[in-house]
Enzyme design. Structure first.
Site, mmCIF file in Angstrom:
data_model
loop_
_atom_site.group_PDB
_atom_site.id
_atom_site.type_symbol
_atom_site.label_atom_id
_atom_site.label_comp_id
_atom_site.label_asym_id
_atom_site.label_seq_id
_atom_site.Cartn_x
_atom_site.Cartn_y
_atom_site.Cartn_z
ATOM 1 N N SER A 77 17.752 -0.856 -11.026
ATOM 2 C CA SER A 77 19.417 -1.385 -11.234
ATOM 3 C C SER A 77 20.205 -1.059 -10.210
ATOM 4 C CB SER A 77 19.429 -0.958 -12.501
ATOM 5 O OG SER A 77 20.418 -1.320 -12.716
ATOM 6 N N ASP B 107 22.141 -8.036 2.366
ATOM 7 C CA ASP B 107 23.034 -9.829 2.345
ATOM 8 C C ASP B 107 23.440 -9.464 3.607
ATOM 9 O OD1 ASP B 107 21.054 -10.637 0.562
ATOM 10 O OD2 ASP B 107 22.601 -10.627 -0.975
ATOM 11 N N LYS C 232 15.084 -4.496 -11.907
ATOM 12 C CA LYS C 232 15.875 -4.864 -13.299
ATOM 13 C C LYS C 232 17.334 -5.000 -12.714
ATOM 14 C CE LYS C 232 18.035 -2.035 -17.039
ATOM 15 N NZ LYS C 232 19.091 -2.924 -16.130
#
Length: 468
Positions: A324, A335, A349
């Site tokens: 999460s 990224d 998740k």
């Protein structure tokens, strides 16, 4: 038609009334829509305009046959179940079933559940100290929380709990299992666990305690290299993370040469806390965005100008217990190429749960959106794949006979620095580096930071005041 009449005759009056109410309500919706359409058509004709009328899709109307089936089942239970059941109990069970059948994270929150959810996000609650979910009808350990009874007793991420004391978990809801795991501090609960690689179930006794979670921990690994462990994302984790970084640099007296952020077995927590932590390390750009069916579930979070580490190399450690919010942080730094992600693939998740209060004591927790990393990757069921995969391993140093060197030769030429202590900092480094010595993944992260430092020494040299 005979079949319909016989079905209605079989229903008690209360069921017929319920079905009639549902049918009437649906009819009113149609009537209102048709009246509005008629008014719109007449007004257009009077004004000489072309009017396009769109009636509601019948498939989106209330499914009357299914509602009749629901009322019949409701009535059958009321009349024939072995024990008398109240209407309130049946309706609450129906609500629970509607939500729990959607996904493992949607649920109905009765007063006690609602209160416990608020406690868990505040950082202090009672229980064992594990984040759990459901898998194939069993309770799965997503991650044990650091310094809690479960972690100290040896519970591991990925364990499947099949029994709580003598009660089988199969058939329980997640909420029922959590209720059994909570209890009076000092009481003992025996967990029967199936673990990958083990042929037989394992029994682990855990003593319940009041769980006080320290969200952020920090220390120096070696001179110049810092370590920050985030155990769970709570409301104030973002500010605690910044304080930890400032404390490490104050202790060092200069900028860090490298930083390890440890998110292993971090089950997640508050979304905003993960966003604040990422924002502290990114100079600009998107951190995470969410997509759902309703407008309020479509959110975008971007970094404000200013990287408090000013480009210091970072390694982020993740594993199958990282879920999460911890996946949001790792994905954003990955990224933006702000950190090297190391370890094993995360839990996956990538869904957003919204707590919707129904009244002062009841609420529903419902999945309303999915998370996406800045590059548009969905985390859900795929997780974050590390840039460098490093699996856990045990380290064992091999004893070897000392090498025979030039200095051992009789009559050797003296070296310019011979006799000086070349290892004066060994004791200090051994003391601070002992954590990495016991942890293969952490040692790998530290070695990578050292390699980056060797190949690109400029930043650290500038921090120390050298002219370049």
């Amino acid at each position: 038609m005979k079949r319909v009449r016989s079905t209605l005759h079989a229903l008690p009056l209360r069921s017929i009334a319920l079905a009639t109410c549902f049918a009437t309500a649906s009819g009113l919706v149609w009537a209102q829509d048709k009246d509005a359409a008629t008014e719109q058509l007449l007004e257009g004709i009077q004004n000489g305009e072309r009017v396009e009328i769109s009636l509601p899709d019948p498939e989106k109307q209330l499914p009357l046959e299914d509602l009749r089936k629901f009322t019949e089942v409701f009535s059958r239970i009321k009349d024939a179940y072995v024990e008398e059941v109240s209407d309130r109990k049946l309706l609450e069970s129906a609500i629970k079933g509607m939500l729990s059948d959607l996904d493992p994270h949607s649920t109905y929150l009765a007063p006690k559940d609602y209160e416990e959810l608020e406690e868990s996000t505040s950082g202090e609650f009672g229980g064992l100290g594990i984040e759990v979910g459901m898998e194939n009808g069993f309770v799965k350990v997503i991650a044990p929380i650091d310094d809690t009874p479960a972690q100290k007793a040896g519970v591991q991420a990925g364990d499947l709990i099949i029994k709580l004391d003598e009660k089988p978990v199969k058939g329980m809801s997640l909420e029922e299992a959590v209720q059994l795991m909570r209890g009076k501090p000092g009481s003992i609960l025996t967990l029967t666990i199936m673990r990958e690689g083990e042929s037989a179930p394992i029994e682990i006794e855990v003593e319940r305690d009041v769980i006080k979670v320290t969200s952020v921990k920090s220390r120096m690994l070696e001179n110049g290299y810092g370590y920050v462990r985030i155990t769970q994302f709570q409301a104030d984790t973002g500010s605690q993370f910044k304080d930890a970084l400032n404390g490490l640099e104050d202790e060092l007296g200069r900028d860090l040469d490298g930083l390890v952020i440890d998110l292993r077995n971090n089950p997640g927590g508050v979304l905003q806390a993960a966003v604040e932590t990422a924002d502290a390390l990114l100079d600009d750009g998107l951190i995470v965005y969410t997509e759902g069916r309703i407008q309020s579930s479509r959110l975008r979070f971007s970094a404000r100008s200013g990287d408090i580490m000013e480009g210091t190399p970072i390694v982020v450690l993740i594993n199958g217990g990282s879920a999460s919010a911890s996946e949001i942080l790792a994905g954003a730094l990955q990224d933006h190429e702000r950190a090297v992600v190391m370890g094993t693939k995360s839990f996956g998740k990538g869904s957003v749960q919204t707590v919707i209060p129904l009244d002062e004591t009841h609420a529903i927790k419902m999945t309303t959106a999915r998370y996406y990393t800045p590059d548009g990757r969905s985390i859900q069921a795929t997780g974050i794949k590390p840039d460098i995969e490093v699996r856990p391993a045990e380290l064992k140093e091999l004893d070897s006979k000392p090498f025979f060197t030039e200095a051992d030769l009789s009559g050797h030429l003296e070296g310019q620095n011979e006799g000086q202590d070349q290892d004066g900092n060994d004791d200090a480094q051994n003391a601070t580096g002992s954590l990495a010595d016991r942890d293969y993944q952490l040692r790998s992260a530290l070695n990578l930071l050292k390699g980056i430092r060797i190949l690109n020494p400029n930043k650290s040299a500038n921090a120390e005041g050298s002219d370049q």
